[in-house]
Design a protein around this motif. Structure first.
Motif: not given
Length: 281
Positions: A123-126, A237-239, A262-263
């Protein structure tokens, strides 16, 4: 021949010396400009050129030159009545940007961990970072085969799920500036045609999330949703990303609901009060 070689060598040495001096001069100016800004850390909200020169041990002419440069960038502003200087709104803007990114990363941390636990994938946060996006938090998958991603890594808007999720909700001129540019072709599946990309962004706005199918890196798929702040602006954005061996397109679509939850939760922690369901821009 030997004399000519010697003359060229001396010329090269002199040129290198001048370049070194120029470089040192630029670095010295940057250092002094930073010292001027730090002089306002004390109790004095406004300081004149003479006082700045005295405190810093710098010539008044140098201080004045640097102050003019800092004013041009809105890092300093002048009180028209007293002639003294104070910190400008340019610094406030930079500080707000840093604070917002720190707040986003902090508020998202536990929710990203929960999302990684639920999906089993990375899971990534950009966040936006000029012409690219930057990953500011990464929760790697615990599985042996997983994608490689690091904090601080940058990536294009047009070929990444996170980048598209951010770009789709930007003002039209921002989107047009990027879509109208020459977009680099990465893996063969990457969408680079402006018309196709605009259509893709419209679909993202309708669904509320973006997908990526081996368009940044062969063998990787991802899905991402935008994060809104208190002003309803998309700030990141969360990915969820993983290898194609585990993430079929069907499996990827199955992550849409927990991703959107989650977003929404991260957005709510940032003060957003609107709904972020599919179709909400």
């Amino acid at each position: 021949m030997g004399a000519t070689t010697d003359m060229k060598t001396m010329g090269d040495i002199e040129s290198t010396g001048r370049q070194d001096e120029d470089r040192k001069g630029r670095l010295s100016s940057v250092s002094m400009a930073i010292r001027i800004l730090k002089a306002f850390e004390g109790d004095d909200a406004e300081i004149g050129v003479t006082e700045l020169a005295r405190r810093l041990g710098i010539a008044k002419s140098t201080v004045h030159r640097l102050v003019v440069t800092l004013m041009a960038e809105d890092f300093l502003e002048q009180n028209s009545e007293t002639g003294r200087y104070r910190l400008g709104l340019g610094l406030f803007g930079l500080g707000s940007l840093v604070r917002n990114r720190m707040d986003l990363s902090t508020e998202a941390r536990s929710l990203l961990i929960d999302l990684r636990q639920e999906t089993g994938e990375t899971v990534l946060l950009a966040v936006p970072a000029g012409p690219e996006i930057m990953y500011v938090r990464v929760q790697p998958s615990r599985q042996a085969v997983r994608i490689n991603a690091e904090i601080g890594m940058r990536a294009p808007y047009h070929s990444t799920a996170a980048g598209r999720a951010i770009l789709a909700f930007q003002p039209e001129d921002r989107v047009a500036a990027l879509v109208g540019a020459t977009l680099p072709l990465r893996p063969p599946k990457t969408v680079t045609e402006p018309d196709k990309l605009q259509k893709l962004l419209g679909n993202i706005r309708r669904l509320g999330y973006a997908m990526e199918d081996e368009e940044t890196e062969l063998g990787m798929r991802a899905i991402a949703a935008p994060i809104h702040d208190a002003q309803s602006e998309v700030v990141g954005a969360v990915a969820i990303a993983g290898p194609v061996q585990r993430l079929s397109l069907k499996n990827l679509n199955g992550f849409a609901e927990p991703l959107l939850v989650a977003a929404r939760a991260i957005s709510a922690r940032l003060g957003h009060r609107g709904s972020l369901g599919a179709g909400d821009a």
